[in-house]
Design a protein around this motif. Structure first.
Motif, mmCIF file in Angstrom:
data_model
loop_
_atom_site.group_PDB
_atom_site.id
_atom_site.type_symbol
_atom_site.label_atom_id
_atom_site.label_comp_id
_atom_site.label_asym_id
_atom_site.label_seq_id
_atom_site.Cartn_x
_atom_site.Cartn_y
_atom_site.Cartn_z
ATOM 1 N N ASP A 139 -0.705 12.087 6.161
ATOM 2 C CA ASP A 139 -1.128 10.693 6.036
ATOM 3 C C ASP A 139 -2.626 10.641 5.766
ATOM 4 O O ASP A 139 -3.317 11.667 5.851
ATOM 5 C CB ASP A 139 -0.803 9.878 7.298
ATOM 6 N N VAL A 140 -3.130 9.450 5.474
ATOM 7 C CA VAL A 140 -4.572 9.258 5.284
ATOM 8 C C VAL A 140 -5.315 9.777 6.515
ATOM 9 O O VAL A 140 -6.264 10.547 6.425
ATOM 10 C CB VAL A 140 -4.903 7.760 5.109
ATOM 11 N N ILE A 141 -4.852 9.291 7.688
ATOM 12 C CA ILE A 141 -5.444 9.737 8.949
ATOM 13 C C ILE A 141 -4.300 10.382 9.740
ATOM 14 O O ILE A 141 -3.697 9.767 10.621
ATOM 15 C CB ILE A 141 -6.080 8.550 9.695
ATOM 16 N N ASP A 196 -0.351 9.996 13.747
ATOM 17 C CA ASP A 196 1.053 10.362 13.990
ATOM 18 C C ASP A 196 1.158 11.751 14.617
ATOM 19 O O ASP A 196 2.034 12.006 15.453
ATOM 20 C CB ASP A 196 1.869 10.300 12.693
ATOM 21 N N CYS A 244 -1.574 9.464 -2.370
ATOM 22 C CA CYS A 244 -0.570 8.697 -1.652
ATOM 23 C C CYS A 244 0.744 9.448 -1.565
ATOM 24 O O CYS A 244 1.813 8.835 -1.578
ATOM 25 C CB CYS A 244 -0.408 7.338 -2.283
ATOM 26 N N VAL A 297 3.722 10.659 3.399
ATOM 27 C CA VAL A 297 2.940 9.421 3.394
ATOM 28 C C VAL A 297 3.884 8.248 3.125
ATOM 29 O O VAL A 297 4.844 8.372 2.369
ATOM 30 C CB VAL A 297 1.856 9.479 2.294
ATOM 31 N N CYS A 303 1.292 3.879 -8.697
ATOM 32 C CA CYS A 303 1.526 3.106 -7.486
ATOM 33 C C CYS A 303 0.439 2.096 -7.249
ATOM 34 O O CYS A 303 0.107 1.773 -6.122
ATOM 35 C CB CYS A 303 1.704 4.017 -6.297
ATOM 36 N N ASN A 341 1.355 -1.020 -1.478
ATOM 37 C CA ASN A 341 0.633 0.245 -1.275
ATOM 38 C C ASN A 341 -0.689 -0.079 -0.595
ATOM 39 O O ASN A 341 -1.416 -0.961 -1.062
ATOM 40 C CB ASN A 341 0.354 0.893 -2.644
ATOM 41 N N ILE A 372 -3.094 2.221 -0.114
ATOM 42 C CA ILE A 372 -4.062 3.280 -0.414
ATOM 43 C C ILE A 372 -4.666 3.130 -1.817
ATOM 44 O O ILE A 372 -5.847 2.814 -1.958
ATOM 45 C CB ILE A 372 -3.393 4.674 -0.265
ATOM 46 N N CYS A 373 -3.872 3.283 -2.842
ATOM 47 C CA CYS A 373 -4.412 3.368 -4.209
ATOM 48 C C CYS A 373 -5.041 2.088 -4.768
ATOM 49 O O CYS A 373 -6.024 2.177 -5.505
ATOM 50 C CB CYS A 373 -3.341 3.863 -5.157
ATOM 51 N N ASP A 407 -0.345 0.182 14.570
ATOM 52 C CA ASP A 407 -1.339 1.191 14.178
ATOM 53 C C ASP A 407 -1.603 1.188 12.673
ATOM 54 O O ASP A 407 -2.414 1.966 12.167
ATOM 55 C CB ASP A 407 -0.927 2.598 14.652
ATOM 56 N N LYS A 426 -4.863 3.029 10.471
ATOM 57 C CA LYS A 426 -4.397 4.122 9.612
ATOM 58 C C LYS A 426 -4.870 3.966 8.173
ATOM 59 O O LYS A 426 -4.853 4.929 7.399
ATOM 60 C CB LYS A 426 -2.860 4.164 9.605
ATOM 61 N N HIS A 427 -5.282 2.748 7.790
ATOM 62 C CA HIS A 427 -5.666 2.507 6.395
ATOM 63 C C HIS A 427 -6.989 1.757 6.319
ATOM 64 O O HIS A 427 -7.069 0.640 5.813
ATOM 65 C CB HIS A 427 -4.573 1.701 5.673
#
Ligand SMILES: Nc1nc2c(ncn2[C@@H]2O[C@H](COP(=O)(O)OP(=O)(O)OP(=O)(O)O)[C@@H](O)[C@H]2O)c(=O)[nH]1
Ligand SMILES: Nc1nc2c(ncn2[C@@H]2O[C@H](COP(=O)(O)OP(=O)(O)OP(=O)(O)O)[C@@H](O)[C@H]2O)c(=O)[nH]1
Ligand SMILES: [Mg+2]
Ligand SMILES: [Mg+2]
Ligand SMILES: [Zn+2]
Ligand SMILES: [Zn+2]
Lengths: 211, 211
Positions: free
Chosen positions: A59-61, A65, A85, A112, B85, B114, B116-117, B139, B143-144
């Motif tokens: 995952d990103v962070i 998890d 991603c 992810v 994505c 999405n 992230i991207c 969370d 996380k993002h």
């Protein structure tokens, strides 16, 4: 496309290494927040007394998890994907170096949250799982055909809140079977232990087949 | 990185074009199934009698959400993202060519699900919105971090099912403000028309500011 081919070659190398050590490797893909970590936690709790389990958390962070899996007492490797991603075979190769593969029966890889990119990046897994939840809406299946066509097990999670989001899980199951008539489809809820037995049993079968 | 710079240049071109025609353009980002289309539908229904609205629907199979917007009687352009994505400035540029910008007050762009991207791909928008739902888990915010740091409005949706998924929306709001203290955070539910007024009002303010 060169990116995909380079990844596939490395994925094949990972797969051979896992096979050599008789590790049953599972790639758990799915939408953000669909319940991937919860499903993995339940599998770990049910199986860790009889099988040796390890987890790769991508995952990103990844640490967020990863800490949940570590709390269950299983070797866990975080794999930070940064701006990517999807996990790729390179990140998995690095993670495998942190594990004592000779002494692992089941390796679960949490990908992810993404229903698009993980399709094209094999990791070296034996089993590809896609997990969605009823909360994403019942059109989520037909909106993402490729991930359902290329997976080998589908899980429709959070069925306990289906009424609250006006979704019929059977509709979602029907859509998955339209895309991929052969794929087994499980309906699960973390609140219903019976529903998790099929999921856990499916993994156990995979472990035994590897031996 | 060249990809990003090329995209930014084209995004700037889009933005100038939209500004020239006094179009208030909104980039609605968020997790898969978080309620982006629902939020846009509600905004269209509330505002279309007083303002001229158009929608660009970006997704793997863009026609599915596009048809929902068309049913509301507003010009809609589907933008198929295929294996990408995220929407990019190129796809938006092509979509803008399909619209009569001189006669549009509000342009809403639904991005691909999405977290992230889309952060790295400006489209030429005036306002960047990120929408998550309580069902993704509390969370999901930390996380993002990047999408919350780089957006200008955050929406926490589906608060009506917060208890059913053991999530406190106030916790999610607090996390967003940790990442981005200045960002306005709205708590919404499609079942609570009052909660949608803040969302609709925010867009209306943006339209007026463009004139
Ligand atoms: N009601 C209900 N909630 C669930 C169920 N499974 C998971 N959840 C909740 O859904 C949220 C997300 O669960 P996770 O297991 O973290 O999901 P995930 O797919 O690993 O999320 P990411 O890794 O962040 O993409 C949490 O708040 C869980 O408590 C379920 O069967 N029913
Ligand atoms: N309970 C509840 N359900 C909601 C709410 N908003 C949306 N939903 C449901 O959530 C599901 C997804 O809604 P959409 O508006 O399609 O979400 P989306 O973000 O556009 O989905 P994608 O474009 O596929 O990523 C649908 O089943 C909606 O009915 C809400 O406030 N409360
Ligand atoms: Mg997770
Ligand atoms: Mg949508
Ligand atoms: Zn991607
Ligand atoms: Zn991406």
């Amino acid at each position: 496309h060169d990116v995909f081919r380079a990844n596939d070659k490395l994925a094949e190398k990972n797969r051979k290494l896992l096979e050599k050590h008789e590790v049953f490797a599972v790639n758990v893909m799915g939408a953000i927040g669909s319940g991937k970590t919860t499903l993995i936690e339940e599998a770990v709790k049910a199986l860790k007394d009889r099988y040796r389990i390890a987890v790769i958390a991508g995952d990103v962070i990844a640490e967020m998890d990863a800490s949940r899996f570590r709390k269950l007492g299983v070797p866990t490797v975080p794999a930070n994907t940064g701006k990517e991603c999807h996990l790729d075979a390179k990140l998995v190769e690095k993670a495998l170096e942190e594990l004592d593969l000779e002494n692992i029966d089941l390796l679960i890889i949490e990908n992810v949250g993404n229903l698009i990119c993980p399709v094209d990046f094999k990791l070296g897994e034996e089993l590809r799982v896609v997990a969605v939840s009823v909360s994403e809406g019942d059109d989520i299946i037909l909106k993402h055909p490729m991930i359902f066509k290329t997976s080998e097990l589908a899980v429709i999670n959070k069925v306990d809140i289906a009424k609250a989001v006006d979704v019929n899980p059977e509709t979602m199951k029907r859509d998955i079977l339209i895309l991929n008539p052969e794929i087994p489809v499980l309906l699960t809820s973390k609140h219903d232990k019976e529903s998790l037995k099929a999921w856990i049993g499916y993994l156990e079968e995979g472990i035994k087949d590897m031996k």
